[in-house]
Each structure stands twice: as structure tokens, then as C-alpha cells.
Design a protein around this motif. Structure first.
Motif, mmCIF file in Angstrom:
data_model
loop_
_atom_site.group_PDB
_atom_site.id
_atom_site.type_symbol
_atom_site.label_atom_id
_atom_site.label_comp_id
_atom_site.label_asym_id
_atom_site.label_seq_id
_atom_site.Cartn_x
_atom_site.Cartn_y
_atom_site.Cartn_z
ATOM 1 N N UNK A 355 0.770 -1.093 0.037
ATOM 2 C CA UNK A 355 -0.110 0.088 -0.077
ATOM 3 C C UNK A 355 0.952 1.236 -0.053
ATOM 4 N N UNK A 356 1.955 1.330 0.627
ATOM 5 C CA UNK A 356 2.749 2.360 0.861
ATOM 6 C C UNK A 356 3.410 2.712 -0.631
ATOM 7 N N UNK A 357 3.598 1.761 -1.265
ATOM 8 C CA UNK A 357 4.561 2.114 -2.498
ATOM 9 C C UNK A 357 3.302 2.815 -3.513
ATOM 10 N N UNK A 358 2.097 3.149 -3.318
ATOM 11 C CA UNK A 358 1.426 3.837 -4.097
ATOM 12 C C UNK A 358 1.611 5.549 -3.815
ATOM 13 N N UNK A 359 1.558 5.807 -2.649
ATOM 14 C CA UNK A 359 1.866 7.110 -2.487
ATOM 15 C C UNK A 359 3.218 7.671 -2.860
ATOM 16 N N UNK A 360 4.007 6.703 -2.556
ATOM 17 C CA UNK A 360 5.615 6.873 -2.645
ATOM 18 C C UNK A 360 5.871 7.179 -4.463
ATOM 19 N N UNK A 363 4.502 10.591 -5.110
ATOM 20 C CA UNK A 363 5.421 11.466 -4.736
ATOM 21 C C UNK A 363 6.612 11.672 -5.684
ATOM 22 N N UNK A 364 6.826 10.393 -6.265
ATOM 23 C CA UNK A 364 8.073 10.569 -7.061
ATOM 24 C C UNK A 364 7.869 10.879 -8.366
ATOM 25 N N UNK A 365 6.404 10.859 -8.730
ATOM 26 C CA UNK A 365 6.052 11.867 -10.180
ATOM 27 C C UNK A 365 4.940 10.868 -10.676
ATOM 28 N N UNK A 366 4.378 9.651 -10.318
ATOM 29 C CA UNK A 366 3.499 9.376 -10.917
ATOM 30 C C UNK A 366 1.929 9.773 -10.802
ATOM 31 N N UNK A 367 1.300 9.618 -11.782
ATOM 32 C CA UNK A 367 -0.145 10.127 -11.690
ATOM 33 C C UNK A 367 -1.164 8.908 -11.182
ATOM 34 N N UNK A 368 -0.544 7.811 -11.494
ATOM 35 C CA UNK A 368 -1.398 6.378 -10.982
ATOM 36 C C UNK A 368 -0.486 5.489 -11.407
ATOM 37 N N UNK A 369 -0.804 4.192 -10.502
ATOM 38 C CA UNK A 369 0.141 3.260 -10.647
ATOM 39 C C UNK A 369 -0.903 1.835 -11.317
ATOM 40 N N UNK A 370 -0.140 0.939 -11.891
ATOM 41 C CA UNK A 370 -0.807 -0.139 -12.291
ATOM 42 C C UNK A 370 -0.214 -1.360 -11.575
ATOM 43 N N UNK A 420 -5.147 3.575 3.264
ATOM 44 C CA UNK A 420 -4.003 4.028 3.618
ATOM 45 C C UNK A 420 -3.233 5.032 2.907
ATOM 46 N N UNK A 421 -4.025 5.178 1.697
ATOM 47 C CA UNK A 421 -3.541 6.507 1.006
ATOM 48 C C UNK A 421 -4.136 7.593 1.526
ATOM 49 N N UNK A 422 -5.575 7.546 2.020
ATOM 50 C CA UNK A 422 -6.080 8.610 2.635
ATOM 51 C C UNK A 422 -5.342 9.075 4.114
ATOM 52 N N UNK A 423 -4.706 8.012 4.778
ATOM 53 C CA UNK A 423 -4.073 8.175 5.908
ATOM 54 C C UNK A 423 -2.641 8.893 5.828
ATOM 55 N N UNK A 435 -2.366 16.721 -5.728
ATOM 56 C CA UNK A 435 -1.553 17.380 -5.213
ATOM 57 C C UNK A 435 -0.429 16.755 -4.692
ATOM 58 N N UNK A 436 -0.434 15.756 -4.337
ATOM 59 C CA UNK A 436 0.563 14.745 -3.945
ATOM 60 C C UNK A 436 1.704 14.387 -4.881
ATOM 61 N N UNK A 437 1.163 14.543 -6.373
ATOM 62 C CA UNK A 437 2.134 14.113 -7.256
ATOM 63 C C UNK A 437 3.368 15.018 -7.475
ATOM 64 N N UNK A 438 4.538 14.450 -7.376
ATOM 65 C CA UNK A 438 5.770 15.133 -7.505
ATOM 66 C C UNK A 438 6.210 16.029 -6.041
ATOM 67 N N UNK A 439 5.201 16.011 -5.171
ATOM 68 C CA UNK A 439 5.427 16.655 -3.843
ATOM 69 C C UNK A 439 6.806 15.981 -3.232
ATOM 70 N N UNK A 440 7.930 16.339 -3.846
ATOM 71 C CA UNK A 440 9.181 15.521 -3.366
ATOM 72 C C UNK A 440 9.497 16.197 -1.974
ATOM 73 N N UNK A 441 8.908 17.277 -1.388
ATOM 74 C CA UNK A 441 9.429 17.917 -0.300
ATOM 75 C C UNK A 441 8.779 17.149 0.973
#
Ligand code: SF4
Length: 462
Positions: A355-360, A363-370, A420-423, A435-441
Motif C-alpha cells: 500500500x505504501x508504494x502507491x503514495x511513494x 510523490x516520485x512523479x506518477x499520476x497513477x500506478x498499475x 492507507x492512501x487517505x491516511x 496535489x501529492x504528485x511530485x511533492x518531493x518535499x
């Protein structure tokens, strides 16, 4: 009509034997003596006497601890510490063989829990693992913004959106004198969850599995990528399907009997791109490709591609052996530097198994994962080899697999991952996954921190 997005969960227990992490062994003579002593001490109270020495009921079966119920053991080791002469808790060798070198037993365990319950796994004893490592473990999300993003928590009246837009987005709109806004003819569309299903491994292709994946995609309102050859063979169609077309299957395009929201082009083919545009003028076109260099991505961008599906292998490694985390950051950075990131959509697959790989990844720059394998593991798919790619991987699904059970397990998994993404979003004070996309900060990278702390010190090896 507006409806609030929700994935329906329901408990779906395993249908094939699932080995527990631990195996409990007990010395029968020692246990008999212990029970006798306990019965005397508790004046014949059988319930109390038989509940010892495990509060989780491992020794509370119909024949007490003489046939310990290892499946109930959580590995707290209390019994072994209290009665070392009588009880032994060992690592279960069967459990060690789950998954492969990337999809480890711990990942399989977690996914099975999520798919069974639809809930977030919470470990009361806290996290006992290392705080850094290879791959995704070398990245930490910064969740220190404990601000309330909504009035009453992440599941409250106000909504944290997990919707993402897929498609080409014009950099600006023109408003001609006669009114209205001129834009591109193909408009982006949204899916309520930044998770898609990628093409299933060849060894598992069957009518039943495809029905499960399609039904799960429909119920979760997401998309499933399938080669056109498979669509033709199994006579599948629907608005949740993304046909994958390319190379020898280009001629099958004419047999598609529906206009999908998106079509994936398997590798660059200018002629085929033109044909798709002519035949399906309303469909978004996505280029599926390995993680390639920035110049190549920009070349495709200038050729009119606005949606990219970048693919690493099942272990998250690109063609040059680099991990997907680095590759995503590179691809995202290419479009940021070129000033056109907001015009393109980046989808990615490879190595997304928790689950944590999705937000990660976002953050690294994807819009969505498959997803490639995680939803299969939710259906208790067994790894029969080291699974690296679609063609060479071999999996086995349980014999008793049914469509309803499979759909529910995949739905449960998605619901748990979404929660978990909502958390993560809630803890970062964000109300929209876009808003999370690319938010490397919002992230820290182990390598960067180590470099900052140790560079210049003798012995530090970058
Ligand atoms: S390790 Fe803990 S859970 Fe397992 S049998 Fe012993 S006391 Fe029970």
C-alpha cells in the motif's frame, strides 16, 4: 448524478491453506504436568487452566495444547519465555517459501490480511523492522503535518479526493469571441482511485481470472489493461478495459467492437498511432514503454503523446538495472524541466506490491500506478518461480477460486490500500491525491540523508 466513492468490503477468508508464520511445538508430557498443576491451582476451573500458556488460544482447542492451533499464533513468544522447557515456537518453513525474492513472505502476509478483511493492518507491538533499506524502503514519507485536512477526519463529511485525471490536458484554454472554450478534441477522464490493473501474467490467463479482474475493475471504477488478442479470444468488451495493441496484433484493431476510453500502444509505431487516431477519435492514446531516457520521452511528447505508461519488471527494475523509484523521478523531472509536466499523464508499473508504494510512487512523479502481481496474491496466487515479467513468470491460483470470492478479495485489497492512501494524505494535510504528485518535499531519501550526514567522513561510501 453525484455519488460518493466507496469500495464495499466484506470479510473473505482464505480458500486455500495459508501457512502461518510460526509453528508451535509442545512437549506433551510437560504440558500434561503443567495442566494438572494449573487445575489444582485454579480449583478445577477448566477454562482458566486450558487457556494457559497462550492468551491467543493456541492451546485452547478441544484437546487442549496437545494439538496446538498454530494458525492462531501471533508470534509474541510469551509461551516460550515462560515455559522454555515445554514450548518451542519455530519459524514455519512452509511460510518461508511464500512469494519470491522481491515479493517476500511479509508482503504476502500483509496482502492476505488486507484482502481477507479490507482493513488496514495495524501491529499492536509496533514496527520491529529496520528503518531503511533498498528500493522503496530507502524512501520515507514525511507525515509531520498533523493538520486536519477536513472537518472531521479522513472519513468525515468532507472528502479527501483520490481521483486522478488521465489524458491530455491543454496548457491553456482559448475563449473565442463566439463563446465557449476551445481545447483539444479528446478530453481527459477521471478514475476515482490512482490504481489500475496491468496485463495479467501469461501463465494465468483464463476466462475465470479475466472475469474476476473485469468485475473488480467495474466495481472499483478503475481500468484493466488487456492485449487485443486476449480481448478477441475471450470476447471481452467494456468501458473499464484498455486494449493493448502493437506489433503483430495491430491488425486486430479492426475487430474491436467498442470505443474504449483509452488505448495503449505497445511501443512506438507511428503508422499504428495514425490508424488508432482515425478509428477511435474519442479514445485517449497511451504509449506503453520501458523507462527510457528523457530525450526519448520528449521525442514522443513532441510527436503528440500525452499519456505514458512506463513499465519496469515485476521486481521494479528498469532495463538498465536501476530501481523504479529513481526511474520515475527521472521521467517526472524530464517533463518538469521541459515545462510540460501538467500536460502529460504518467502511469507506471513494476514493483508496486504494498500500500505504501502507491503514495511513494505518486510523490516520485506518477499520476497513477498499475498493479501486476499484488491483486493476484490477494487471490492467493502462488509463485512457482522467481517472477520477473509477464511472459516468464509462473503462478498458480487456488483450485477452489470462484468469481465472487476473487472479486471480493481484490475489492478488499483496493479498499485497504485506499484507506492507507487517505491516511498518508490526511497526515500530510492534503485533500487531493493530485496535489501529492511530485511533492518531493514530503519525502526523505535515505541516501540523501546519509550523504548530508556522513559525506567527507573517512569510510563513508557513496
Ligand atoms: S508465541 Fe505467543 S501467540 Fe504463539 S503460542 Fe506462544 S503465547 Fe501464543
Amino acid at each position: 448524478m453525484y455519488h460518493r466513492y466507496h469500495i464495499q468490503t466484506s470479510v473473505a477468508p482464505e480458500i486455500a491453506p495459508f501457512p502461518n508464520r510460526t509453528r508451535v511445538k509442545v512437549k506433551k508430557y510437560g504440558l500434561a504436568m503443567h495442566l494438572l498443576k494449573e487445575l489444582i491451582r485454579h480449583r478445577g476451573n477448566r477454562e482458566v487452566a486450558l487457556s494457559r500458556p497462550c492468551v491467543y488460544g493456541v492451546f485452547s482447542g478441544p484437546v487442549g495444547g496437545f494439538a496446538p492451533r498454530s494458525y492462531a499464533c501471533v508470534g509474541c513468544l510469551r509461551c516460550m519465555i515462560e515455559y522454555p522447557e515445554m514450548v518451542q515456537v519455530q519459524v514455519n518453513p512452509e511460510h518461508q517459501h511464500l512469494g519470491d525474492s522481491y515479493f517476500t513472505q511479509d508482503h504476502v502476509d500483509t496482502i492476505c490480511y488486507e484482502a481477507r478483511t479490507g482493513r488496514i493492518p495495524v501491529k499492536g507491538a509496533g514496527y520491529r523492522g529496520p528503518f531503511g533499506g533498498e528500493g522503496w524502503d530507502g524512501m520515507w514519507t514525511d507525515m509531520s503535518e498533523i493538520v486536519r485536512p477536513t472537518r472531521d477526519g479522513i472519513h468525515g463529511r468532507e472528502f479527501i479526493s483520490t481521483s486522478v485525471d488521465i489524458g491530455q490536458k491543454p496548457p491553456f484554454l482559448c475563449f473565442p469571441a463566439q463563446g465557449g472554450a476551445s481545447g483539444e478534441s479528446v478530453r481527459p477522464f477521471s478514475i476515482p482511485l490512482p490504481v489500475l490493473f496491468d496485463v495479467p501474467p501469461t501463465s494465468l490467463l483464463s476466462s475465470k481470472l479475466l472475469k474476476i479482474l473485469l468485475a473488480a475493475a467495474q466495481r472499483a471504477e478503475t481500468l484493466l489493461v488487456l492485449p487485443v488478442r486476449v480481448l478477441e479470444k475471450f470476447t471481452l468488451q467494456g468501458q473499464n478495459i484498455i486494449p493493448l495493441v502493437g506489433g503483430e496484433t495491430a491488425n486486430l484493431l479492426s475487430q474491436l467492437r467498442f470505443a474504449p476510453p483509452m488505448i495503449e500502444l505497445d511501443g512506438w509505431d507511428e503508422e499504428l498511432l495514425r490508424e488508432i487516431r482515425t478509428r477511435f477519435p474519442t479514445s485517449t492514446i497511451c504509449l506503453r514503454h520501458d523507462f527510457v531516457s528523457g530525450e526519448e520521452l520528449l521525442k514522443h511528447y513532441h510527436a503528440g503523446i500525452r499519456v505514458f505508461h512506463l513499465v519496469a519488471n515485476y521486481h521494479g527494475l528498469g532495463p538498465d538495472g536501476r530501481f523504479v523509484l529513481e526511474l520515475i523521478r527521472k521521467a517526472h523531472g524530464t517533463f518538469v524541466d521541459a515545462g510540460c509536466r501538467d500536460e502529460v499523464t504518467l502511469l507506471g508499473s513494476g514493483g508496486i506490491i504494498a500500500a505504501e508504494h502507491v503514495p511513494k510512487a505518486i510523490i516520485c512523479g506518477l499520476d497513477a500506478v498499475a498493479l501486476e502481481t499484488a491483486h493476484l496474491v490477494a487471490m492467493q496466487a502462488q509463485f512457482l518461480c522467481e517472477c520477473l515479467d509477464r511472459e516468464s513468470s509462473r503462478f498458480r491460483l487456488p483450485r477452489r477460486l470462484t468469481i465472487n470470492w476473487g472479486v471480493q478479495r481484490v475489492e478488499n485489497l483496493l479498499a485497504s490500500w485506499r484507506d492507507q492512501l487517505l491516511e498518508v494524505l490526511g497526515a500530510m494535510g492534503l485533500r487531493d491525491v493530485r496535489r501529492l504528485r511530485g511533492e518531493i518535499g514530503r519525502a526523505m531519501f535515505q541516501k540523501d540523508l546519509e550523504r548530508e550526514a556522513f559525506s567527507g567522513i573517512e569510510g563513508y561510501d557513496q
